[in-house]
Each structure stands twice: as C-alpha cells, then as structure tokens.
Design a protein around this motif. Structure first.
Motif, PDB file in Angstrom:
ATOM      1  N   VAL A 149       0.806  -1.174   0.055  1.00  0.00           N
ATOM      2  CA  VAL A 149      -0.209   0.075  -0.021  1.00  0.00           C
ATOM      3  C   VAL A 149       0.849   1.273  -0.017  1.00  0.00           C
ATOM      4  N   GLY A 150       0.602   2.242  -0.991  1.00  0.00           N
ATOM      5  CA  GLY A 150       1.298   3.454  -1.123  1.00  0.00           C
ATOM      6  C   GLY A 150       2.718   3.267  -1.694  1.00  0.00           C
ATOM      7  N   ASP A 151       2.958   2.025  -2.367  1.00  0.00           N
ATOM      8  CA  ASP A 151       4.359   2.096  -2.822  1.00  0.00           C
ATOM      9  C   ASP A 151       4.396   2.970  -3.939  1.00  0.00           C
ATOM     10  N   ASP A 152       3.246   3.281  -4.812  1.00  0.00           N
ATOM     11  CA  ASP A 152       3.180   4.210  -5.993  1.00  0.00           C
ATOM     12  C   ASP A 152       2.131   4.848  -6.036  1.00  0.00           C
ATOM     13  N   ARG A 153       2.022   5.581  -7.294  1.00  0.00           N
ATOM     14  CA  ARG A 153       0.939   6.538  -7.563  1.00  0.00           C
ATOM     15  C   ARG A 153      -0.234   5.762  -8.047  1.00  0.00           C
ATOM     16  N   TYR A 154       0.060   4.478  -8.778  1.00  0.00           N
ATOM     17  CA  TYR A 154      -0.687   3.957  -9.624  1.00  0.00           C
ATOM     18  C   TYR A 154      -1.738   2.888  -8.790  1.00  0.00           C
ATOM     19  N   GLY A 155      -1.316   2.438  -8.067  1.00  0.00           N
ATOM     20  CA  GLY A 155      -2.247   1.569  -7.268  1.00  0.00           C
ATOM     21  C   GLY A 155      -2.440   0.151  -7.962  1.00  0.00           C
ATOM     22  N   ILE A 156      -3.614  -0.250  -7.786  1.00  0.00           N
ATOM     23  CA  ILE A 156      -4.002  -1.830  -8.708  1.00  0.00           C
ATOM     24  C   ILE A 156      -4.113  -1.196 -10.191  1.00  0.00           C
ATOM     25  N   THR A 157      -3.526  -1.946 -11.022  1.00  0.00           N
ATOM     26  CA  THR A 157      -3.676  -1.693 -12.283  1.00  0.00           C
ATOM     27  C   THR A 157      -4.377  -2.778 -13.046  1.00  0.00           C
ATOM     28  N   ALA A 158      -4.688  -3.814 -12.649  1.00  0.00           N
ATOM     29  CA  ALA A 158      -5.312  -4.962 -13.366  1.00  0.00           C
ATOM     30  C   ALA A 158      -6.048  -5.973 -12.673  1.00  0.00           C
ATOM     31  N   LEU A 159      -7.182  -6.500 -12.866  1.00  0.00           N
ATOM     32  CA  LEU A 159      -7.727  -7.499 -11.971  1.00  0.00           C
ATOM     33  C   LEU A 159      -7.753  -8.619 -13.270  1.00  0.00           C
ATOM     34  N   VAL A 160      -7.366  -9.626 -12.847  1.00  0.00           N
ATOM     35  CA  VAL A 160      -7.300 -10.996 -13.854  1.00  0.00           C
ATOM     36  C   VAL A 160      -7.899 -12.235 -13.270  1.00  0.00           C
ATOM     37  N   PRO A 161      -9.265 -12.562 -13.733  1.00  0.00           N
ATOM     38  CA  PRO A 161      -9.922 -13.695 -13.220  1.00  0.00           C
ATOM     39  C   PRO A 161      -9.526 -14.841 -13.991  1.00  0.00           C
ATOM     40  N   GLU A 188      -6.072  -3.136 -19.827  1.00  0.00           N
ATOM     41  CA  GLU A 188      -6.383  -3.437 -21.481  1.00  0.00           C
ATOM     42  C   GLU A 188      -5.394  -4.502 -22.092  1.00  0.00           C
ATOM     43  N   SER A 189      -4.337  -4.574 -21.456  1.00  0.00           N
ATOM     44  CA  SER A 189      -3.128  -5.230 -22.351  1.00  0.00           C
ATOM     45  C   SER A 189      -3.527  -6.965 -21.750  1.00  0.00           C
ATOM     46  N   VAL A 190      -4.360  -7.012 -20.909  1.00  0.00           N
ATOM     47  CA  VAL A 190      -4.664  -8.338 -20.202  1.00  0.00           C
ATOM     48  C   VAL A 190      -5.378  -9.195 -21.048  1.00  0.00           C
ATOM     49  N   ILE A 191      -5.101 -10.775 -21.460  1.00  0.00           N
ATOM     50  CA  ILE A 191      -6.147 -11.507 -21.972  1.00  0.00           C
ATOM     51  C   ILE A 191      -6.077 -12.712 -21.352  1.00  0.00           C
TER      52      ILE A 191
END
Length: 525
Positions: free
Chosen positions: A234-246, A285-288
């Motif tokens: 937590v707080g490691d960068d300003r982006y936070g979570i970038t993708a959810l991959v089920p 959007e790069s995740v498939i």
C-alpha cells in the motif's frame, strides 16, 4: 440473447449477433459517460457492468435497459408511530432501502440501508411508518425492514410499490416477517476496474487505488465497506492496482511492480498471496485470459502467466529488442496499450504506438501455435482505438478492431488493408561479403526459388558496392507463377544485397531461397 456493448463518444450502444447497432441506449437520469476515459466491462449473470467512464457504475440488461448498479441509499430514517385498529403489540425499530426488480419480479438492485428509525412501543395497533424517502433514481419500490419485538436483527417487513407514497401501516405479526435476517448491503464506489470471479464482482475505487473491493456473494449491487482487501504494498506508487485478472481458481491482482493472487471464497478466508515481484501489469487493457492462461504487457515485453508461473514470451521468441529499444514502439505509451485474443488463429494481439507517436497505429501478434511474434502490422484504413471479439449468429467468434473514426471493422479474408489498399511486403537481405568484407568481388547471376502461385509479380532490386554507398541496379520483375527463375547479374563490389517487394491485393508470396552464382574475388584496393 447474445449481444456486445460499445461505447462511442459519450453514448452507449448494443451490437447484436447480426452486426446491427442499436440506437443510443438511454442512460439513467443524471448519469453521463466520459469520452476521455476507457470503458471497462464485466459480465455478471445476465447483465453487463460498466465502470470508469460513467459517473456512477451501471448495469445493462440483455434488453438494453441501463440502470445504476446500486441506487443511492435513503437520506433519512423512517418515523414509526402507532395507528388505531390493528392487532400488533410490541416494541420495534425499522429501516428501509430502495429496490429495483426486473420484469419477472426478481431483485436486481438494492440500495444500502437508511439510518435506523426511532423505537416505538405499541399495544393492539397498527405499526405505522412515515417519512419513507423518495429516491432520485428510477426504482421499483421501497423495501421496509423491522425487528421482532425488542429484537436487534432486521427482517423484511413490507414493500411500498413505486416511488410516491411516503407512509404505510401494517399489523403483520413477528411470525409473518421474512425468514432470513437482512443481509449486509452497501453502495458501489466510483469504480475504475471491474471483474467477475466466483459469483462476486470485484473492483477498485477511483479514490482508493490500493484497495480491492468485492460484493456479497451473488449480489452485484451489495458493496459492503467491510469487503475491502488492501493489496500489498500500500502506498508503494501512485498507480495502485492496475489490473484484475480472473482465472479459474484465483483472482490475479496486478500492480506495476508485482502481481498477487486472491484466494478464498468467503470474507473470513479471502486473502492475497504473492505471485511475482519486480514484474507487474501496466494496463488492464493489455490483459487477455485464454483457457486459464494470462497474457499481459510489462516494461520489457509480453508475459505469460499459467500453472508453470510467469515467463516472458517475447524473450523466448527472440524479439526482446521490440520492447526494450525505441526503434519499434513508443515505450512511454506502453500503459496505453490494448490487446485482444484472436481465437480463430489462436493469437494474442497487442496494439501499440510507433516511435514518436501517441496514437495507437501498430500491432503485433503472438501465435500460441508457433510461439512466434508477427508484425509490427500497420493499417492505413483507420486509426485503431480498441479490439474485441464479437460472437456471430452462427456462434462463431469474429475478431474486430474499433477505430477513432467511429467504425467497428471485422477481419477480412482477402489479404489487403481492409479491402482498401494492398498489404505491402518488403524483405531486405543482409549484406553478402563472401567472408571477406575488404575484398572486391564479382557477383554473378541471381536465381530465386518461390512457392508457385496462380498470379502475381515479385519486384526484386539488387545492390552492390560499399554498404554505406551501394550501387542500386534497376528493379526486375519475378513471375510468381514460376517456382524458379534466373534473373540479372548483380555486378562488382565488396557487398551485395537484395530487396524483395510485393504490393498486390490478396497476393501470397513465399520465398524459399535464392542463389548468386558465381561469386569470386577480383582483388583488394
């Protein structure tokens, strides 16, 4: 009924399996779509959930009805009093919600609870509720919950149909209340990411990018604040979570510099487990995900995550320089890349910006069958803005590319740039110096061996001399209806090279090899 959703500008459309586009779908009152953000979708049962672009998360039914995912909760508590004539006795409190039912009467959305009412004691009376809130959203009814006498748990009491009446009275006995205690609800935050996994929706709020939020099981509208899972670090960068991959057994959660997986099926055992450090996911959007195999883009290439772990497939394919140099793509725009999966050719398609450009104008393909990358590709027909796979009336998949010009283009069988211009082919050989780069040589006759075609011409240009200042011979035409042809003599110089070109619509070209004969040294100067 199968359909696809498309956002174009600030409007939302449905696309059926015949390729017919609907009129713009009607958005809920007060909700607008941003044209500067990326729409993100998830499917939950018979609904599609849309986040990031709308001012409030939305659900869209197969009939094209657009609703808020969670109605806003009542702003004030009920007021309880007694009314003469009933048969109920006891001491009670109550609260209420706003609900949305579908045409069959099924509950598809419910707001969070109002504050708890005052406590009232009645004796052989009706229990009367006033100050029932009116919702600003389009709803079906207001649902009232109350306790049994002197109880603390709440049970369904009565539904007040519509969005008009502000009072109701009833003398339903305690035994006549709903059998199941009222569950935990909550309001969907302003979500930027969304995914469905194991019967829940999972998302990330715009103002809390380090926290993974999730719904109650089976309820797409119930976003309890208690269902929050901070994702390390937590707080490691300003982006936070970038993708959810089920995936099948786990939910992948990407940050820019690490990937974790979430396991568990209830609040008590849901937890994050580390997958890899010093490697992450740049964009959703790069995740498939294809057959439980995940492909995504990171800073130095395309990665694969499967049961064997995380590997860099672009390194394995020998194209690392495509992603680590500035010769092929604008690496500063990697976070804007988007991808799709072509199930027809079993290929991961990744769309990128060429060097110096900030608009997506190139794409590459990674074939799962060959393990090779193909490209970079270019189209002059339009500027790509998204890539999707559409299901047709025959249930077959059709890879499509959306454009900034407002079109959704289907792949064409004809080998052309969407039927408009030929796909230009140009192959340049390395310089041939016969193992003695400083000696003059005579390069004799060129012969070329190709796949025999029914038509077509291959333009061949040879050059000879110094590598930085060669003499270029006049181009010659090679007849592709032949499998082998002897051509011109190349000439005298230290190096010789060949350029093969074809610029014809729907023309296959397969070059098996070429030969220069004779080649002999003439001296050194």
């Amino acid at each position: 009924m199968a359909f696809s959703l498309v956002q174009a500008g600030t409007n939302l459309y449905s696309l059926n399996t015949d390729g017919a586009l609907s009129a713009a779908l009607t958005l809920p009152t007060g909700v607008t779509l941003s044209s500067t953000r990326i729409p993100r979708f998830a499917r939950f049962k018979n609904y599609v959930i849309l986040v990031n672009t709308p001012t409030r998360p939305l659900s869209i039914s197969t009939e094209g009805v657009v609703r808020v995912l969670t109605p806003s909760p009542p702003g004030s508590a009920l007021t309880l009093t007694n009314a003469n004539g009933g048969a109920l006795s006891g001491t009670y409190t109550a609260k209420h919600t706003f609900i949305i039912l579908d045409a069959a009467g099924n509950l598809i959305a419910e707001s969070d609870y109002s504050a708890v009412s005052n406590s009232v004691a009645i004796t052989t009376d009706y229990l009367r509720a006033t100050n029932i809130n009116i919702s600003a959203d389009t709803i079906t009814a207001r649902r009232l919950y109350r306790t049994v006498t002197l109880g603390t748990a709440y049970f369904k009491w009565i539904d007040v149909d519509g969005n008009v009446a502000v009072a109701v009275q009833d003398d339903l006995t305690d035994a006549g209340l709903g059998l199941v205690e009222a569950g935990t609800l909550g309001t969907a935050p302003d979500l930027v990411l969304i995914a469905e996994w194991i019967g829940r929706l999972w998302g990330v709020g715009r103002s809390a990018g380090d926290d993974l939020r999730y719904t109650q099981a089976g309820q797409m509208y119930a976003w309890s604040a208690l269902n929050t899972l901070p994702i390390p670090h937590v707080g490691d960068d300003r982006y936070g979570i970038t993708a959810l991959v089920p995936r099948r057994d786990v939910l992948g959660v990407g940050r820019r510099n690490r990937i974790v997986q979430v396991a568990g099926n209830q609040t008590s055992n849901i937890r994050p487990i580390g997958v890899i450090e010093s490697c992450g996911i740049l964009s959703q959007e790069s995740v498939i995900v294809y057959r439980d195999i995940v492909f995504f883009l990171w800073l130095d290439g395309v990665y694969r995550w499967d049961s064997n772990g995380v590997t860099c497939v672009s390194d394995d394919a020998g194209v690392r320089s495509w992603f680590t140099s500035n010769d092929y793509f604008n690496r500063g725009m990697f976070s804007q890349a988007f991808a799709s999966f072509d199930p027809v050719n079993t290929a991961y398609r990744l769309f990128l910006c060429s060097p110096g450009q900030t608009t997506t104008d190139r794409w590459v393909e990674y074939s799962l069958r060959t393990g090779k990358f193909y490209g970079p590709h270019l189209t002059s027909a339009f500027t790509p803005s998204c890539a999707v796979t559409i299901r047709g009336t025959n249930d077959q998949p059709y890879p499509c590319v959306g454009s900034r010009e407002g079109f959704l283009s289907q792949d064409v069988d004809t080998k052309s740039d969407w039927g408009i211009t030929p796909i230009a082919m140009r192959v340049e050989t390395r310089g041939h110096d016969n193992g003695s780069p400083d000696r003059e040589k005579y390069f004799g006759e060129l012969s070329v061996h190709t796949q025999k075609e029914s038509a077509g011409t291959l333009t061949i240009t040879t050059s000879v001399g110094e590598e930085d200042d060669p003499f270029v011979n006049e181009p010659v035409e090679y007849d592709l209806t032949l499998s082998r042809e002897r051509l011109n003599r190349i000439g005298t110089g230290k190096n010789a090279s060949i350029v093969f070109e074809n610029n014809e619509i729907n023309q296959d070209v397969t070059i098996y090899g070429y030969e220069i004969d004779p080649v002999h040294e003439t001296g050194k100067r």
